[in-house]
Design an enzyme around this catalytic site. Structure first.
Site, PDB file in Angstrom:
ATOM      1  N   THR A 286      -8.751   0.884   2.183  1.00 31.79           N
ATOM      2  CA  THR A 286      -8.217   0.487   0.888  1.00 31.79           C
ATOM      3  C   THR A 286      -7.598   1.714   0.243  1.00 31.79           C
ATOM      4  OG1 THR A 286      -9.947  -1.170   0.610  1.00 31.79           O
ATOM      5  CG2 THR A 286      -8.737  -0.517  -1.356  1.00 31.79           C
ATOM      6  N   GLY A 287      -6.397   1.555  -0.317  1.00 38.81           N
ATOM      7  CA  GLY A 287      -5.768   2.689  -0.967  1.00 38.81           C
ATOM      8  C   GLY A 287      -4.382   2.354  -1.444  1.00 38.81           C
ATOM      9  N   GLY A 288      -3.828   3.240  -2.291  1.00 35.92           N
ATOM     10  CA  GLY A 288      -2.468   3.022  -2.789  1.00 35.92           C
ATOM     11  C   GLY A 288      -2.383   1.718  -3.544  1.00 35.92           C
ATOM     12  N   PHE A 289      -1.608   0.779  -2.987  1.00 37.21           N
ATOM     13  CA  PHE A 289      -1.377  -0.487  -3.664  1.00 37.21           C
ATOM     14  C   PHE A 289      -1.935  -1.675  -2.898  1.00 37.21           C
ATOM     15  CE2 PHE A 289       2.168   2.356  -4.742  1.00 37.21           C
ATOM     16  CZ  PHE A 289       1.893   2.498  -6.093  1.00 37.21           C
ATOM     17  N   GLY A 290      -2.844  -1.470  -1.977  1.00 34.44           N
ATOM     18  CA  GLY A 290      -3.318  -2.627  -1.242  1.00 34.44           C
ATOM     19  C   GLY A 290      -4.493  -2.341  -0.343  1.00 34.44           C
TER      20      GLY A 290
ATOM     21  N   ASP B 111       4.112  12.150   0.101  1.00 34.71           N
ATOM     22  CA  ASP B 111       2.673  11.903  -0.063  1.00 34.71           C
ATOM     23  C   ASP B 111       1.919  12.257   1.218  1.00 34.71           C
ATOM     24  OD1 ASP B 111       0.450  11.261  -1.532  1.00 34.71           O
ATOM     25  OD2 ASP B 111       0.572   9.110  -1.155  1.00 34.71           O
TER      26      ASP B 111
ATOM     27  N   LYS C 132      -1.410  -4.853   5.991  1.00 35.20           N
ATOM     28  CA  LYS C 132      -1.589  -4.297   4.655  1.00 35.20           C
ATOM     29  C   LYS C 132      -1.198  -5.355   3.633  1.00 35.20           C
ATOM     30  CE  LYS C 132      -0.366  -0.392   1.672  1.00 35.20           C
ATOM     31  NZ  LYS C 132       0.413   0.850   1.566  1.00 35.20           N
TER      32      LYS C 132
END
Length: 688
Positions: free
Chosen positions: A369-373, A490, A391
């Protein structure tokens, strides 16, 4: 006397024997699940439907695909130093789809090559095999059967644009024939057909070693039987000057600037050292379905349009109503419409297939889990094959929608062994999904931190150094080797996924930006992850390849030291390593969990290169090409100048002057994202 005769004749007979070498045989009825057996580079990729795509229809691209192991092609005669080429056979079914019916190119080759690495090969008339400098060199040791679709290149050597040639160390054909097959009922009657028909075509090549004779037959794959008379049948003694003891077998392809086609291989078989093929083993019914021929569809639509114009008004209304009814019904059944732009991008997948592959997106399928999803592990077919990572973008997030579009645009076209491959996408109501290769080993973040805490297993030095060089290679591709400049923005451990052989793959391209070569960034919104952002971002907010280099430098120091880049704003990894370097104690920065299990020369090299990448001035940082040369030992590493460091005020600016997306490195993700060609956001948001 009889005994004496036998004793004298036995050695003589032994001297006349040849050294037995093992046979090589393989057959691919589609390529799903065979990624480890096929080495692809450039635009080539194995698609989810099992097709091997050598090139898409972008301009000036090349793609190569080779069997992963070399094939022994020489039989050694023990009575002399002479060697003879072994008999071999190959059969493959291919499809070529042009940009339009009259503007395709350039073609592909079946190739015997001493190496699967065709680095430096050019596009267009060089077909991804050779380049202008080495075309014709006797040291190439390359034999190719070219399937050429463009006329008039290579100094006018091509008599027709629809031809097949035999090439020895050069792309000027020694033997060239128009594409025809001979009718079995009348062997003297030729039937011509276009290579770029968009329909499956079968090619069978047989080489008989004792007679040095090559037979080549090419014909539409839907014929009921193989033509008895081959297109080309002749001795090729020149082949013995080219073939080495072991050669790689495979395909190369290329497109041109204004002429491009998508080249696909549906199935492939090969055999050497045994009997020649007497019948073909590639049944069309056992192969993947051929790709959709949009060039043919466009011609069909124009005919339908002419017919509709000729019909009466009532008929037009009825047809329109029927059309919209059918489209509406397909929508309800979650049917997918393949649009023109998707030919050069990852294909759209059906939501119901992804839902089934992830068991309804259950929690036990979550791998990150991370960022936007959230990322889920899935299986498209059987439980043991075709594993994917899905994702799922967080709903009701416009930033998430922008990231979704960015990843479809860019990573769908990037192909490199150190980048995560984007396989497809899906939109169902408010659900946005991206589909990637599944990489079970997890992220570099977990290997450096989570796994040692859980199991006590520490990432070895050899693995760390290999990972560092792999990430550098991927960034070099993004910055300099792709057709445009891609700034990742990133770079951090949780965005690097590690394969079983410790090959790293850089992902999570949702924040990436794409620029034409020679242009500069106009974006002034600061994005990235605290601890990995270059100091100049606080001043002008403009990301560049130099800011990516800075982030890589921090990551390199982190890989060596096993320490995160910041700690509550009081500890800065780069400063700490620089202090140790100034005291002549730089090896004290090496991860203490390694004990003495590391190479001191490599560790010192990696730490110094990391510091050079973290220089406060962007112009003083090395390029990724230079970084890779340092890490490979090709160039000497310079001394670090006295103007290396930067002020605490720059650091505080990085923590306060943000208007964009900034994260801490606490989220973990098993799968990354991507961004590149212009795709309309409205078409994605509306489900088209």
């Amino acid at each position: 006397m009889l005994v004496l005769f036998l004793l004298l004749t036995i050695p003589t007979r032994a001297q006349r024997t040849t050294t037995e070498t093992p046979k090589t045989e393989f057959i691919f009825r589609g390529f799903s699940g065979n990624q480890s057996n096929i080495v692809t580079t450039g635009a080539a990729t194995i698609k989810l439907d099992g097709l091997l795509r050598l090139t898409d229809r972008n301009s000036n691209v090349t793609g190569t695909s080779f069997y992963h192991k070399p094939v022994r092609l020489l039989e050694t005669n023990t009575s002399s130093t002479n060697s003879t080429i072994r008999s071999f056979s190959t059969s493959f079914v291919f499809v070529i789809i042009p940009t339009s019916s009259s503007n395709g190119g350039f073609g592909f080759t079946f190739t015997l090559s001493p190496t699967p690495d065709r680095t430096g090969a050019e596009s267009a008339q060089y077909l991804g095999l050779l380049n202008k400098a080495n075309d014709g060199n006797s040291t190439n040791h390359v034999f190719a059967v070219e399937f050429d679709t463009v006329q008039g290149f290579k100094d006018g050597a091509d008599r027709t644009g629809n031809h097949i040639g035999l090439n020895f160390n050069s792309l000027t054909s020694d033997v060239q024939e128009p594409v025809v097959y001979y009718d079995n009922e009348d062997p003297n009657r030729k039937e011509d057909f276009p290579l770029q028909s968009g329909d499956p075509i079968r090619a069978i090549l047989d080489y008989d070693g004792p007679t040095q004779t090559l037979n080549l037959t090419v014909y539409p794959a839907n014929l009921k039987s193989r033509p008895v008379r081959p297109l080309i049948s002749r001795p090729v003694p020149k082949l013995s000057q080219i073939v080495q003891e072991e050669m790689y077998v495979g395909f190369t392809a290329a497109t041109g600037r204004d002429q491009s086609s998508a080249h696909y291989v549906m199935g492939w078989s090969f055999s050497s050292g045994g009997d020649l093929l007497t019948e073909d083993t590639l049944d069309l019914l056992e192969l993947p379905r051929p790709p959709p021929n949009t060039a043919k569809k466009r011609g069909y639509n124009s005919q339908v349009l002419a017919l509709i114009v000729a019909l009466s008004g009532v008929t037009v209304i009825l047809l329109a109503l029927l059309f919209f009814f059918v489209m509406y019904k397909k929508r309800l059944q979650q049917g997918e419409v393949l649009e023109d732009w998707e030919i050069n991008h990852p294909h759209r997948l059906r939501y119901k297939d992804l839902y089934a592959a992830t068991d309804g997106f259950k929690e036990n399928r979550i791998v990150g889990t991370g960022g936007f999803g959230t990322v889920f592990r899935g299986n498209l077919s059987s439980p043991s094959s075709d594993q994917i990572a899905v994702k799922k973008i967080t709903p009701n997030s416009m930033q998430g929608v922008r990231e979704f579009i960015a990843e479809i645009e860019s990573l769908g076209r990037l192909r490199h062994k150190n980048l995560v491959n984007l396989q497809g996408w899906c939109k169902q109501k408010n659900d946005l999904l991206l589909i990637y290769d599944y990489i079970p080993n997890g992220s570099l973040d977990s290997l450096l931190y989570s796994r040692p805490r859980q199991s006590g297993v520490v990432l070895s030095w050899n693995a760390r150094f290999k990972i560092a060089k792999g990430i550098a290679s991927g960034l070099l591709y993004l910055h300099e080797e792709w057709e445009k400049v891609v700034i990742h923005r990133d770079i951090k451990p949780s965005n690097v996924l590690i394969e079983d052989d410790m090959n790293p793959r850089l992902g999570d391209f949702g924040l990436a930006r794409l620029y034409e070569r020679g242009s500069q960034s106009n974006t002034t919104v600061v994005v990235g992850t605290i601890g990995y952002m270059a100091p100049e971002l606080a001043r002008n907010g403009k990301s560049s390849s130099a800011s990516d280099v800075f982030a890589f430098g921090v990551l390199l120091l982190e890989i060596v030291s096993g320490r995160r880049p910041t700690d509550s704003g009081t500890f800065f990894l780069a400063d700490w390593v620089m202090e140790l370097h100034a005291r002549g104690e730089i090896l004290h920065a090496v991860d203490p969990r390694l004990g003495f299990g590391y190479d001191g020369v490599e560790a010192r090299l990696a730490l110094v290169v990391g510091l050079l990448c973290c220089h406060q001035r962007p112009t003083s940082r090395p390029s990724m090409r230079t970084v890779l040369r340092y890490l490979n030992g090709d160039d000497d590493v310079p001394e670090i100048d006295n103007d290396w460091g930067y002020s605490d005020s720059s650091r505080s600016d990085l923590g306060s002057n943000f208007e964009g997306y900034v994260s801490s490195d606490r989220a973990s993700s098993s799968v990354p994202s991507f961004s590149v060609t212009r795709v309309s956001s409205s078409s994605v948001i509306s489900g088209r």
